[in-house]
Design an enzyme around this catalytic site. Structure first.
Site, short mmCIF file in Angstrom:
data_model
loop_
_atom_site.label_atom_id
_atom_site.label_comp_id
_atom_site.label_asym_id
_atom_site.label_seq_id
_atom_site.Cartn_x
_atom_site.Cartn_y
_atom_site.Cartn_z
N ASP A 33 0.83 -1.20 0.00
CA ASP A 33 0.00 0.00 0.00
C ASP A 33 0.87 1.26 0.00
OD1 ASP A 33 -2.30 1.49 0.00
OD2 ASP A 33 -2.73 1.23 2.13
N ARG A 36 0.59 5.27 -4.72
CA ARG A 36 0.06 6.53 -5.27
C ARG A 36 0.34 7.70 -4.33
NH1 ARG A 36 -6.05 5.62 -6.87
NH2 ARG A 36 -6.11 4.70 -4.79
N ARG A 37 0.22 7.46 -3.03
CA ARG A 37 0.51 8.54 -2.08
C ARG A 37 1.99 8.91 -2.10
NH1 ARG A 37 -1.64 6.16 3.26
NH2 ARG A 37 -1.56 4.22 2.07
N ASN A 81 -9.65 -2.48 -7.31
CA ASN A 81 -8.78 -1.55 -8.05
C ASN A 81 -9.27 -1.27 -9.47
OD1 ASN A 81 -5.76 -2.88 -6.52
ND2 ASN A 81 -7.06 -1.19 -5.88
N THR A 210 -6.65 -5.57 6.95
CA THR A 210 -6.09 -6.58 6.03
C THR A 210 -6.82 -6.63 4.69
OG1 THR A 210 -7.42 -8.30 7.09
CG2 THR A 210 -5.16 -8.00 7.88
#
Length: 307
Positions: A33, A36-37, A81, A210
């Site tokens: 994760d 993109r950030r 996604n 999760t």
């Protein structure tokens, strides 16, 4: 100067963590994760973040091998996604296809006999990605030294729902009796090839959930979970070793708890009546210390004498 000091500190901390680790999980699953950030933080576009994250994916393969992990699952693309903008999806699909082919043809993959497998509903993916999936799986078929599962178009609920529907259909058509449905019946109908139970889930990017990831193989095994703040492209070997240490601490705590419960049962009801509990005490007594360890040794000796 600061970079040099930080690098030296990182190296020293890495060595310290290595000394603290005495065991490792068999199967690690990672929710990658924060790509993109990470990109936004640097003023880049989302595809740049995904490319940076792909480099970390290559590195973690080596880190797993360094500590003895035998199977790695990377949560690369979920069914949710697909809701992202098409201008982000197209470059992401291109990157998937490129990296799958790169992995399949990489010298280290073949030298270390890494089997690449894709789990998920591959039919949802564009043909260029499906073609790369077929290439990667064919190139590494037969290898068994290390398993790399790549979760593409994957959704845990959808996986269980599909398995349940297939079983219901088989029962309805008389191919399967309801009483014959067992764990193997379900596992045979999950995505792709057999996946080991997950021992450790790692999630980067700061979120503490999760996200519908491997519910059958992780939740059923009570996998340890390690959440950390760095975005996936920033995830380092130190972070990875901290995750392994978390798993090891949890395993020690789990063993100690099982030993204490079994010891309490044996003391309350006697050794001969509770052979299974005595077996648990014998197996995990080294996780206890002091008077508890002495009591566990006495109980197992009495059990051996009674036998």
């Amino acid at each position: 100067m600061r970079a040099w000091v930080r690098e030296r500190w990182q190296s020293a901390y890495e060595q310290l963590l290595k000394r603290e680790i005495s065991g490792s999980p068999t199967h690690v699953a990672v929710i990658q994760d924060g790509n993109r950030r990470y990109a936004r933080q640097r003023g880049d576009d989302a595809p740049d973040g995904h490319k940076a994250g792909a480099k970390t994916s290559e590195q973690i393969l080596q880190w797993c091998r360094d500590v003895g992990v035998e199977e790695l699952t990377l949560y690369t693309f979920s069914t949710e996604n697909f809701e992202r903008p098409q201008e982000e999806l197209d470059p992401l699909f291109d990157l998937m296809a490129e990296k799958l082919r790169d992995f399949a043809d990489h010298e280290q993959i073949h030298e270390h006999e890494v089997a690449i497998r894709v789990i998920g509903d591959a039919e949802m993916l564009p043909e260029r990605v499906r073609s790369a999936v077929r290439h990667a799986e064919e190139q590494t078929r037969g290898y068994d030294e290390f398993v790399l599962n790549i979760a593409l178009a994957y959704g845990g609920r959808n996986e269980l729902l599909t398995a349940a529907q297939q079983i219901a259909r088989a029962v309805d058509e008389g191919e399967l009796a309801p009483g014959d449905v067992d764990i193997e019946t379900i596992e045979d109908r999950l995505y792709g090839q057999a996946v080991r139970d997950v021992d450790l889930i790692i999630r980067t990017g700061g979120a503490e959930r999760t996200s519908n990831f491997l519910p059958w193989h992780a939740n059923g095994n009570e996998a340890a979970v390690f959440f950390c703040a760095p975005y996936w492209p920033e995830f380092s070997k130190v972070d990875f070793l901290r995750a392994i240490r978390t798993y090891e601490n949890r395993e020690q705590s789990w063993r100690r708890t099982r030993a204490r419960r079994a010891l309490a049962l044996v003391k309350a009801f006697g050794t001969t009546e509770l052979a299974e509990a005595t077996s648990v005490v014998r197996k995990f007594r080294d996780s206890l210390s002091g008077s508890e360890h002495d009591e566990a040794s006495r109980v197992t000796e009495e059990s051996t004498t009674a036998d």
